[in-house]
Design a protein around this motif. Structure first.
Motif, PDB file in Angstrom:
ATOM      1  N   TRP A 173       1.882  -4.390   6.318  1.00  0.00           N
ATOM      2  CA  TRP A 173       1.024  -4.802   5.213  1.00  0.00           C
ATOM      3  C   TRP A 173      -0.442  -4.545   5.540  1.00  0.00           C
ATOM      4  CZ3 TRP A 173       0.614  -5.722   0.326  1.00  0.00           C
ATOM      5  CH2 TRP A 173      -0.449  -6.477  -0.168  1.00  0.00           C
ATOM      6  N   GLY A 174      -0.822  -4.795   6.789  1.00  0.00           N
ATOM      7  CA  GLY A 174      -2.193  -4.514   7.189  1.00  0.00           C
ATOM      8  C   GLY A 174      -2.515  -3.033   7.151  1.00  0.00           C
ATOM      9  N   ARG A 175      -1.565  -2.203   7.534  1.00  0.00           N
ATOM     10  CA  ARG A 175      -1.792  -0.758   7.481  1.00  0.00           C
ATOM     11  C   ARG A 175      -1.930  -0.275   6.035  1.00  0.00           C
ATOM     12  NH1 ARG A 175      -2.747   2.408  11.983  1.00  0.00           N
ATOM     13  NH2 ARG A 175      -1.473   4.067  11.068  1.00  0.00           N
ATOM     14  N   LEU A 176      -1.090  -0.783   5.150  1.00  0.00           N
ATOM     15  CA  LEU A 176      -1.171  -0.378   3.747  1.00  0.00           C
ATOM     16  C   LEU A 176      -2.452  -0.864   3.098  1.00  0.00           C
ATOM     17  CD1 LEU A 176       2.520  -1.047   2.627  1.00  0.00           C
ATOM     18  CD2 LEU A 176       1.460   1.162   3.148  1.00  0.00           C
ATOM     19  N   ARG A 177      -2.913  -2.039   3.480  1.00  0.00           N
ATOM     20  CA  ARG A 177      -4.142  -2.573   2.901  1.00  0.00           C
ATOM     21  C   ARG A 177      -5.371  -1.799   3.360  1.00  0.00           C
ATOM     22  NH1 ARG A 177      -5.386  -8.711   4.160  1.00  0.00           N
ATOM     23  NH2 ARG A 177      -5.703  -7.745   6.191  1.00  0.00           N
ATOM     24  N   ARG A 178      -5.322  -1.228   4.571  1.00  0.00           N
ATOM     25  CA  ARG A 178      -6.436  -0.439   5.082  1.00  0.00           C
ATOM     26  C   ARG A 178      -6.318   1.031   4.720  1.00  0.00           C
ATOM     27  NH1 ARG A 178      -5.309  -3.158  10.036  1.00  0.00           N
ATOM     28  NH2 ARG A 178      -4.614  -1.169  10.905  1.00  0.00           N
ATOM     29  N   GLY A 179      -5.284   1.400   3.995  1.00  0.00           N
ATOM     30  CA  GLY A 179      -5.115   2.789   3.612  1.00  0.00           C
ATOM     31  C   GLY A 179      -4.397   3.624   4.633  1.00  0.00           C
TER      32      GLY A 179
END
Length: 272
Positions: free
Chosen positions: A230-236
């Motif tokens: 989720w953190g990776r997706l939120r940071r692009g």
């Protein structure tokens, strides 16, 4: 504090650690007798006892290096060797001739996880665990045995347990972050709204204990990779710094450089 009372306070956390080892050892004895559901319950109880030794040591101010090392050695037995042996006795010995290597892999990952924790416990955030905690990994494995104490209950159960040993071992030595309860203050007041989900948990535990333990253990084990994803997706999908990729589960750290103050003037005029 009187000297005798102080000695008793230092001994109290060690008694919980001894109880931890006792439960883990007796779980193996139950496995030798074919009582795998009882053995899984003993490991669950050991995980609860394991939280109390550190909690009592922090509340009484009796934390010591001896206690930390003693607790880690007990965890290797209860949450490393015991689940590894239980899975082998449960059915892995019939699954494949070399399936004992999976049990060995799980135990080695447990010892590695605990050794890393002892080295990093002074530099990590107490609100998070780095890697799947050993009690949670053991609970995940034992929840499968508690759900299906007979290896012949489903033909694919032996393969599922074998894969679970491999995945749980890798999650323990990973850098995924897991929420910790050690950072919580037991003296802090809690809202009355907390009673509602606690009551719901106890109701589910009472009416569907087999599904409860398995669901809770699997969700917690997968929470680390899920938070990281989720953190990776939120940071692009990219690290915050090209020259320093973020660790799995690590929040990006912003480095803002403040401008330097102007130099003071050489001569300050004097005014009346």
């Amino acid at each position: 504090m009187p000297q005798r009372l102080k000695r008793g306070a230092y001994l109290l956390p060690s008694l919980f650690t001894i109880a931890n080892m006792l439960l883990g050892f007796y779980a193996v004895v139950c496995g030798l007798r074919g009582q795998f559901r009882l053995a899984a319950l003993l490991v669950f109880a050991a995980a609860i006892v394991d939280t109390f030794d550190g909690l009592i040591a922090r509340l009484t101010g009796t934390e010591s290096e001896f206690g930390k090392e003693y607790d880690s050695l007990a965890d290797v037995i209860t949450f490393g060797a015991a689940p590894a042996l239980l899975t082998y006795l449960w059915g892995l010995q019939d699954f494949h001739r070399d399936a004992w290597l999976l049990s060995l892999f799980f135990m080695v990952c447990t010892a590695t996880r605990l050794a890393r924790f002892n080295v990093q416990h002074k530099v990590v955030d107490k609100r998070w665990f780095v890697g799947l905690p050993t009690p949670a990994a053991a609970g995940t494995i034992c929840s499968l045995l508690f759900w299906a104490p007979d290896a012949e209950w489903r033909p694919w159960m032996e393969g599922l347990v074998a894969v679970s040993l491999l995945v749980a071992g890798l999650l323990m030595v990973s850098t995924f972050r897991y929420r910790s309860v050690k950072g919580a203050d037991p003296r802090q007041r809690m809202s009355y709204r907390v009673a509602v989900p606690i009551a719901a948990i106890f109701l589910v535990l009472y009416y569907a204990p087999y599904a409860f333990f398995l669901t809770f253990a699997v969700l917690y084990a997968l929470s680390g990779p899920a938070v990281w994803l989720w953190g990776r997706l939120r940071r692009g999908g990219g690290p915050s710094h090209p020259d320093r990729p973020d660790l799995p589960g690590e929040e990006p750290r912003s480095e803002v450089l403040s401008p330097l103050p102007p130099p003071p003037p050489d001569d300050i005029p004097f005014r009346r």
